[in-house]
Write a protein that holds these residues in place. Structure first.
Motif, PDB file in Angstrom:
ATOM      1  N   MET A 155       8.120  50.748  42.266  1.00 49.47           N
ATOM      2  CA  MET A 155       8.001  49.369  41.789  1.00 49.47           C
ATOM      3  C   MET A 155       7.214  49.308  40.489  1.00 49.47           C
ATOM      4  N   LEU A 156       6.148  50.108  40.399  1.00 48.66           N
ATOM      5  CA  LEU A 156       5.333  50.132  39.186  1.00 48.66           C
ATOM      6  C   LEU A 156       6.122  50.696  38.010  1.00 48.66           C
ATOM      7  N   LEU A 159       8.597  48.034  36.783  1.00 45.75           N
ATOM      8  CA  LEU A 159       7.882  46.946  36.124  1.00 45.75           C
ATOM      9  C   LEU A 159       7.387  47.376  34.745  1.00 45.75           C
ATOM     10  N   PHE A 162      10.201  47.482  32.213  1.00 46.97           N
ATOM     11  CA  PHE A 162      10.524  46.147  31.702  1.00 46.97           C
ATOM     12  C   PHE A 162       9.529  45.716  30.627  1.00 46.97           C
ATOM     13  N   PHE A 163       8.256  45.953  30.888  1.00 44.75           N
ATOM     14  CA  PHE A 163       7.244  45.535  29.914  1.00 44.75           C
ATOM     15  C   PHE A 163       7.194  46.450  28.692  1.00 44.75           C
ATOM     16  N   PHE A 186       1.604  41.011  31.386  1.00 45.12           N
ATOM     17  CA  PHE A 186       1.637  41.849  32.582  1.00 45.12           C
ATOM     18  C   PHE A 186       0.697  41.295  33.650  1.00 45.12           C
ATOM     19  N   THR A 189       2.042  37.967  35.030  1.00 54.56           N
ATOM     20  CA  THR A 189       3.203  38.197  35.886  1.00 54.56           C
ATOM     21  C   THR A 189       2.800  38.708  37.262  1.00 54.56           C
ATOM     22  N   THR A 190       1.934  39.731  37.294  1.00 52.99           N
ATOM     23  CA  THR A 190       1.509  40.285  38.583  1.00 52.99           C
ATOM     24  C   THR A 190       0.697  39.285  39.395  1.00 52.99           C
ATOM     25  N   TRP A 193       3.079  36.743  40.749  1.00 52.38           N
ATOM     26  CA  TRP A 193       3.862  37.270  41.868  1.00 52.38           C
ATOM     27  C   TRP A 193       3.063  37.248  43.169  1.00 52.38           C
ATOM     28  N   LEU A 247      14.507  44.658  42.287  1.00 54.21           N
ATOM     29  CA  LEU A 247      14.139  45.873  41.557  1.00 54.21           C
ATOM     30  C   LEU A 247      15.343  46.476  40.847  1.00 54.21           C
ATOM     31  N   LEU A 250      16.116  44.283  37.889  1.00 51.94           N
ATOM     32  CA  LEU A 250      15.060  44.439  36.889  1.00 51.94           C
ATOM     33  C   LEU A 250      15.224  45.755  36.131  1.00 51.94           C
TER      34      LEU A 250
END
Length: 264
Positions: A155-156, A159, A162-163, A186, A189-190, A193, A247, A250
């Protein structure tokens, strides 16, 4: 295109990534072993922090696992940066950029899994005398820990991918200040979420199809002198499917965005 040709191309792509990745992996293993074994041994000789050396080794091994996640992220971003600077390798490759990025992600994730298996095993070995557990129970703990850490790391990675595209897009517009805005985005967003997942609306929509994991807890080790409480809780089928689709979308969006930004 035949299946054999596809497999050969995938093998070639992963082989290329392994050549680039193996030095990072081997250095990470070496530094991890030094920090989890050699440093505790030296400290135990000069500093009386714990009654037993294996307790100090356990603490440092847990530190290695924690730092290993950051090291894996650093390797992934460094690999991406290398290819972005030499984008001709993307332009002249017969594979799509999405596949090339996916190969990097998989290679980094496999390396992280191997790293996690090794040092989680070392951590468990360091406290084995304090546990009431069979070989099967220890293996079960190892599998659970590796699965949880691997999912979080995946997941990291997605993410951050994307960033990274977001950062490169901003950099073309506002220059070096883009790194500050990317870090702010970032964090927002986190944090956002987390707030969303704690909302009542999220629970109403996604927390369905509950599968309790409490039945597994009886098969996990217990402590001889310390109290160990396992709280695995539950997973929800609808939530897991939604997160998996999110995911995937993304990753595809980040890959396409990165392709447009880099090759523009």
């Amino acid at each position: 295109m035949t299946r054999g040709v596809v497999i050969e191309k995938l093998y070639g792509t992963f082989k290329k990534e392994w050549v680039l990745y193996r030095s990072w992996f081997l250095v990470g293993i070496f530094m991890g072993l030094m920090l989890s074994w050699i440093v505790p041994y030296v400290l135990h000789r000069f500093v009386d922090l714990f009654a037993q050396e294996n307790q100090l080794e356990f603490v440092f091994t847990m530190l290695v696992l924690f730092l290993g996640g950051f090291y894996s992220v650093l390797q992934f971003l460094a690999s991406m940066r290398l290819d972005i600077k030499a984008k001709e390798s993307w332009l002249h490759s017969t594979s799509s950029i999405t596949k090339l990025i996916g190969a990097k992600l998989v290679c980094s994730l496999v390396g992280y899994v191997l790293f996690t298996i090794l040092f989680t095993s070392i951590a468990i070995f360091n406290i084995k005398d304090e546990l009431i557990a069979s070989a099967g129970q220890i293996l079960l703990v190892l599998v659970i820990v590796v699965i949880i850490l691997t999912i979080l790391q995946l997941m990291l990675f997605i993410l951050l991918l994307f960033f990274l595209a977001f950062y490169l897009q901003l950099k073309r517009i506002i220059g070096r200040f883009s790194i500050v805005l990317t870090m702010i985005a970032f964090y927002v967003t986190t944090a956002g979420w987390v707030r969303i997942t704690e909302s009542q609306l999220y629970r109403t929509i996604f927390l369905h199809g509950e599968v309790s994991l409490q039945s597994i807890e009886q098969y996990l080790p217990t402590g001889k002198e310390m109290t160990m409480e396992w709280m695995l809780g539950s997973i929800y089928v609808v939530e897991e499917v939604a997160i998996t689709l999110l995911l995937l979308l993304l990753f595809l969006a980040a890959s396409k965005w990165l392709e447009r930004v880099v090759l523009r």
